[in-house]
Design a protein around this motif. Structure first.
Motif, PDB file in Angstrom:
ATOM      1  N   GLN A 165     -15.923  -3.919  19.405  1.00 59.96           N
ATOM      2  CA  GLN A 165     -17.077  -3.130  18.985  1.00 59.96           C
ATOM      3  C   GLN A 165     -17.630  -3.612  17.651  1.00 59.96           C
ATOM      4  O   GLN A 165     -18.844  -3.673  17.453  1.00 59.96           O
ATOM      5  CB  GLN A 165     -16.691  -1.643  18.897  1.00 59.96           C
ATOM      6  CG  GLN A 165     -16.329  -1.004  20.223  1.00 59.96           C
ATOM      7  CD  GLN A 165     -17.423  -1.162  21.271  1.00 59.96           C
ATOM      8  OE1 GLN A 165     -18.587  -0.808  21.038  1.00 59.96           O
ATOM      9  NE2 GLN A 165     -17.066  -1.703  22.419  1.00 59.96           N
ATOM     10  N   GLU A 166     -16.739  -3.956  16.722  1.00 59.01           N
ATOM     11  CA  GLU A 166     -17.209  -4.470  15.431  1.00 59.01           C
ATOM     12  C   GLU A 166     -17.921  -5.808  15.600  1.00 59.01           C
ATOM     13  O   GLU A 166     -18.954  -6.064  14.964  1.00 59.01           O
ATOM     14  CB  GLU A 166     -16.041  -4.620  14.465  1.00 59.01           C
ATOM     15  CG  GLU A 166     -16.464  -5.161  13.104  1.00 59.01           C
ATOM     16  CD  GLU A 166     -15.339  -5.207  12.099  1.00 59.01           C
ATOM     17  OE1 GLU A 166     -15.581  -5.635  10.958  1.00 59.01           O
ATOM     18  OE2 GLU A 166     -14.205  -4.803  12.459  1.00 59.01           O
ATOM     19  N   SER A 167     -17.393  -6.654  16.477  1.00 61.60           N
ATOM     20  CA  SER A 167     -18.021  -7.946  16.728  1.00 61.60           C
ATOM     21  C   SER A 167     -19.421  -7.764  17.321  1.00 61.60           C
ATOM     22  O   SER A 167     -20.375  -8.440  16.914  1.00 61.60           O
ATOM     23  CB  SER A 167     -17.146  -8.774  17.671  1.00 61.60           C
ATOM     24  OG  SER A 167     -17.759 -10.002  17.988  1.00 61.60           O
ATOM     25  N   ASN A 185     -11.628  -1.855  19.414  1.00 55.00           N
ATOM     26  CA  ASN A 185     -12.259  -1.672  18.106  1.00 55.00           C
ATOM     27  C   ASN A 185     -12.773  -2.988  17.543  1.00 55.00           C
ATOM     28  O   ASN A 185     -13.878  -3.051  16.983  1.00 55.00           O
ATOM     29  CB  ASN A 185     -11.266  -1.034  17.128  1.00 55.00           C
ATOM     30  CG  ASN A 185     -10.945   0.405  17.481  1.00 55.00           C
ATOM     31  OD1 ASN A 185     -11.729   1.082  18.155  1.00 55.00           O
ATOM     32  ND2 ASN A 185      -9.809   0.896  17.030  1.00 55.00           N
ATOM     33  N   ASP A 204     -10.291  -9.441  12.790  1.00 54.75           N
ATOM     34  CA  ASP A 204     -11.351  -9.097  13.734  1.00 54.75           C
ATOM     35  C   ASP A 204     -10.928  -9.535  15.132  1.00 54.75           C
ATOM     36  O   ASP A 204      -9.776  -9.899  15.376  1.00 54.75           O
ATOM     37  CB  ASP A 204     -12.692  -9.733  13.330  1.00 54.75           C
ATOM     38  CG  ASP A 204     -12.607 -11.255  13.214  1.00 54.75           C
ATOM     39  OD1 ASP A 204     -11.726 -11.849  13.874  1.00 54.75           O
ATOM     40  OD2 ASP A 204     -13.407 -11.840  12.478  1.00 54.75           O
ATOM     41  N   ARG A 206     -21.867  -6.520  14.571  1.00 54.87           N
ATOM     42  CA  ARG A 206     -22.319  -7.587  13.679  1.00 54.87           C
ATOM     43  C   ARG A 206     -23.305  -8.522  14.377  1.00 54.87           C
ATOM     44  O   ARG A 206     -24.274  -8.995  13.765  1.00 54.87           O
ATOM     45  CB  ARG A 206     -21.116  -8.372  13.151  1.00 54.87           C
ATOM     46  CG  ARG A 206     -20.232  -7.558  12.214  1.00 54.87           C
ATOM     47  CD  ARG A 206     -19.089  -8.370  11.635  1.00 54.87           C
ATOM     48  NE  ARG A 206     -18.315  -7.572  10.699  1.00 54.87           N
ATOM     49  CZ  ARG A 206     -18.643  -7.406   9.416  1.00 54.87           C
ATOM     50  NH1 ARG A 206     -19.719  -8.009   8.945  1.00 54.87           N
ATOM     51  NH2 ARG A 206     -17.916  -6.667   8.623  1.00 54.87           N
ATOM     52  N   SER A 211     -22.199   3.247   9.693  1.00 52.70           N
ATOM     53  CA  SER A 211     -22.165   1.821   9.360  1.00 52.70           C
ATOM     54  C   SER A 211     -23.367   1.490   8.474  1.00 52.70           C
ATOM     55  O   SER A 211     -24.365   2.238   8.439  1.00 52.70           O
ATOM     56  CB  SER A 211     -22.184   0.982  10.639  1.00 52.70           C
ATOM     57  OG  SER A 211     -21.039   1.256  11.426  1.00 52.70           O
ATOM     58  N   TYR A 257     -19.035  -2.141   8.936  1.00 53.28           N
ATOM     59  CA  TYR A 257     -18.820  -1.399  10.193  1.00 53.28           C
ATOM     60  C   TYR A 257     -17.783  -0.313   9.979  1.00 53.28           C
ATOM     61  O   TYR A 257     -16.696  -0.564   9.461  1.00 53.28           O
ATOM     62  CB  TYR A 257     -18.352  -2.362  11.287  1.00 53.28           C
ATOM     63  CG  TYR A 257     -18.066  -1.682  12.612  1.00 53.28           C
ATOM     64  CD1 TYR A 257     -19.101  -1.249  13.428  1.00 53.28           C
ATOM     65  CD2 TYR A 257     -16.754  -1.474  13.035  1.00 53.28           C
ATOM     66  CE1 TYR A 257     -18.842  -0.627  14.633  1.00 53.28           C
ATOM     67  CE2 TYR A 257     -16.489  -0.857  14.248  1.00 53.28           C
ATOM     68  CZ  TYR A 257     -17.537  -0.435  15.039  1.00 53.28           C
ATOM     69  OH  TYR A 257     -17.275   0.191  16.239  1.00 53.28           O
ATOM     70  N   ASN A 258     -18.107   0.917  10.389  1.00 55.97           N
ATOM     71  CA  ASN A 258     -17.212   2.062  10.222  1.00 55.97           C
ATOM     72  C   ASN A 258     -16.994   2.769  11.557  1.00 55.97           C
ATOM     73  O   ASN A 258     -17.348   3.943  11.725  1.00 55.97           O
ATOM     74  CB  ASN A 258     -17.772   3.042   9.190  1.00 55.97           C
ATOM     75  CG  ASN A 258     -17.847   2.443   7.805  1.00 55.97           C
ATOM     76  OD1 ASN A 258     -16.918   1.782   7.363  1.00 55.97           O
ATOM     77  ND2 ASN A 258     -18.962   2.628   7.115  1.00 55.97           N
ATOM     78  N   ASN A 259     -16.475   2.011  12.520  1.00 55.97           N
ATOM     79  CA  ASN A 259     -16.159   2.575  13.840  1.00 55.97           C
ATOM     80  C   ASN A 259     -17.352   3.270  14.493  1.00 55.97           C
ATOM     81  O   ASN A 259     -17.218   4.312  15.135  1.00 55.97           O
ATOM     82  CB  ASN A 259     -14.993   3.563  13.728  1.00 55.97           C
ATOM     83  CG  ASN A 259     -13.705   2.879  13.318  1.00 55.97           C
ATOM     84  OD1 ASN A 259     -13.445   1.756  13.726  1.00 55.97           O
ATOM     85  ND2 ASN A 259     -12.914   3.545  12.501  1.00 55.97           N
TER      86      ASN A 259
END
Length: 489
Positions: free
Chosen positions: A280-282, A277, A159, A285, A322, A316-318
């Motif tokens: 964005q995932e962080s 990326n 991550d 969440r 999600s 998370y799927n970009n």
């Protein structure tokens, strides 16, 4: 005699200082002092030994003889540490690993347009990676114990923190290398922080057990570390203005400069995409956890419902499709209008608007409900039987017997239906009792046998198996329950 009394008249001269000018001069002096202080504090050019730094980095690039055996030993140590789930052993392997040398060589050679050093760095780096993965693969392939420890699984899903660790670790390393009198403790610390060795061991582990998801995730983490360490080296070399390699042939010099520039851009582009990326995932969440804390967790059940926050799963799927999975237990279902409100709140959040909200709910078994009824009946009749001790003792004995019976009985039909609904990869569920003894006492242990679909991914079944075990223990209020995985025919 006549005397005159009056005020003394003082004529101002041109030399009288103006207070505004003084304040301005003082402020400029303060700014100058701060600038000088910060310059002395942060400037690393004055204490840099460019020749010694370049020689030290080039000296660490070759990979043969002693270095190759050190790498093999460190891979074995790291593999054993990961297999045994020992953080201390993994740290020891990272300290003796020589993987960092070629990566610094790549960053420096691009920064100074040294094509020969770049070729040597890439060649040695490739050999190191192949040898590391091959060694780890052979270890995990033939070693009898191949448990998926938390240390191994931690290297399969990088991550944004891994990106930042690699970048700032690379900065610290090359700055320490550039200082006159290299700071050895920094080099050791960066070797631990950036963790180049464990991901390569996990790649070998994933290949050994045939799990390409583990292998690809770990290789992705290793690639992130490599790119950002090399990028940090490149930036520091440029900042310190290391002299460029000069070529007699001007045409060759221009070609090398262009190739170095193209390579630097080629490294920065995927590094930037990776960072974006991961960021964005962080953020996803973070927003998902805020949504759960502010909307789901405060929900009050009127009956015996309960929100199992530890079972929450965020996927998370970009930014597309999600998933937020919420798990509830008890005999009270969440009303449809509440679930609709939660979904509307997700749509109103820019980062969660395309997220699928999945609700998993489990009810109580009939035996537990019967036990509750018996308890209530006993409590209501207790006052009327207060003068009949024998009857009370008899009822208490019956209540204890029924309690044990209710706890021991497994509503297998209900459990299997709920498990099939909650775990789509579940192909078969079996149930039996194991009577075991340690020769001091005998115990009866409920065993659930699970079989996953053949097409299911291993990392998903591992996670679902652990969640299923915790769910069964909570659902049946029995910490003795065990889950055994059976391979499909």
């Amino acid at each position: 005699m006549e005397e005159k009394f009056g005020q003394d008249n003082v004529t101002p001269t041109d030399n009288t200082p103006d207070s505004g000018d003084e304040v301005k001069k003082d402020f400029q002096g303060l700014l100058g002092s701060i600038k000088k202080f910060l310059s002395e504090l942060l400037d690393i050019r004055t204490n840099t030994d460019q020749d010694a730094t370049k020689e030290a980095i080039i000296a660490d690039i070759p990979f043969k003889g002693h270095t190759s055996w050190i790498l093999i030993c460190s891979i074995f140590i790291a593999s054993i540490g990961l297999n045994a789930n020992s953080t201390a052993v993994v740290i020891g392997a990272m300290l003796i690993s020589p993987l960092m040398g070629p990566i610094l060589g790549i960053g420096m050679s691009v920064g100074i347009n040294d094509i020969d050093t770049l070729k040597r760095s890439l060649k040695n780096f490739g050999v190191m990676v192949v040898l590391s993965v091959l060694t780890a693969f052979l270890f995990f392939k033939f070693f009898p114990l191949r448990d998926e420890s938390s240390e191994l699984l931690a290297r399969t899903a990088p991550d944004i923190r891994d990106v930042l660790i690699a970048f700032f670790g690379g900065l610290a390393l090359v700055i320490a290398r550039a200082k006159k009198g290299t700071i050895a403790s920094v080099i050791f610390g960066v070797a631990i922080a950036t963790a180049l060795m464990p991901p390569l061991c996990t790649v070998g582990f994933g290949l050994a057990i045939g799990n390409l998801d583990y292998a690809s995730g770990a290789m992705y983490l290793f690639t992130i570390n490599t790119i950002f360490i090399a990028l940090a080296t490149f930036l520091v070399i440029k900042l310190l203005r290391f002299p460029m390699v000069r070529y007699v042939n001007s045409k060759r010099r221009r070609l090398i400069a262009r190739l170095a520039s193209v390579l630097a851009i080629a490294v920065m582009i995927p590094a930037g995409i990776t960072f974006w990326n991961a960021l964005q995932e962080s953020l996803f969440r973070k927003q998902a956890n805020i949504f759960i804390d502010e909307n789901v967790a405060p929900y009050q059940f009127s009956g015996q419902g309960r929100f199992l926050e530890d079972f929450t799963d965020l996927e998370y799927n970009n930014g597309e499709n999600s998933v937020i999975e919420l798990v509830f237990m008890g005999n009270e279902a969440i009303p449809d209008n509440i679930i609709a409100t939660w979904r509307t709140q997700l749509e109103d959040n820019p980062r969660l608007k395309d997220t699928d909200l999945q609700i998993i709910q489990g009810g109580q078994s009939e035996e537990i409900n019967q036990l509750k009824y018996i308890n209530e009946l006993y409590e209501t009749q207790k006052n009327q039987l207060s003068n009949k001790d024998e009857k009370i003792a008899f009822l208490e004995g019956e209540l204890s017997r029924l309690s044990k019976s209710a706890v021991g009985q497994i509503p297998f039909k209900e459990i299997s239906m709920e498990a099939k609904t909650n775990y789509e990869n579940l192909a078969r569920l079996g149930y039996s009792y194991l009577i075991a003894t340690n020769f001091e006492k005998t115990d009866t242990i409920p065993i659930f046998e699970i079989t996953w679909k053949k097409e299911a991914k291993r990392n998903e079944t591992v996670k679902d198996g652990q969640k299923l075990l915790e769910w069964l223990k909570l659902r049946l209020n029995n910490n003795k329950i065990q889950v055994k995985e059976v391979v499909a025919d």
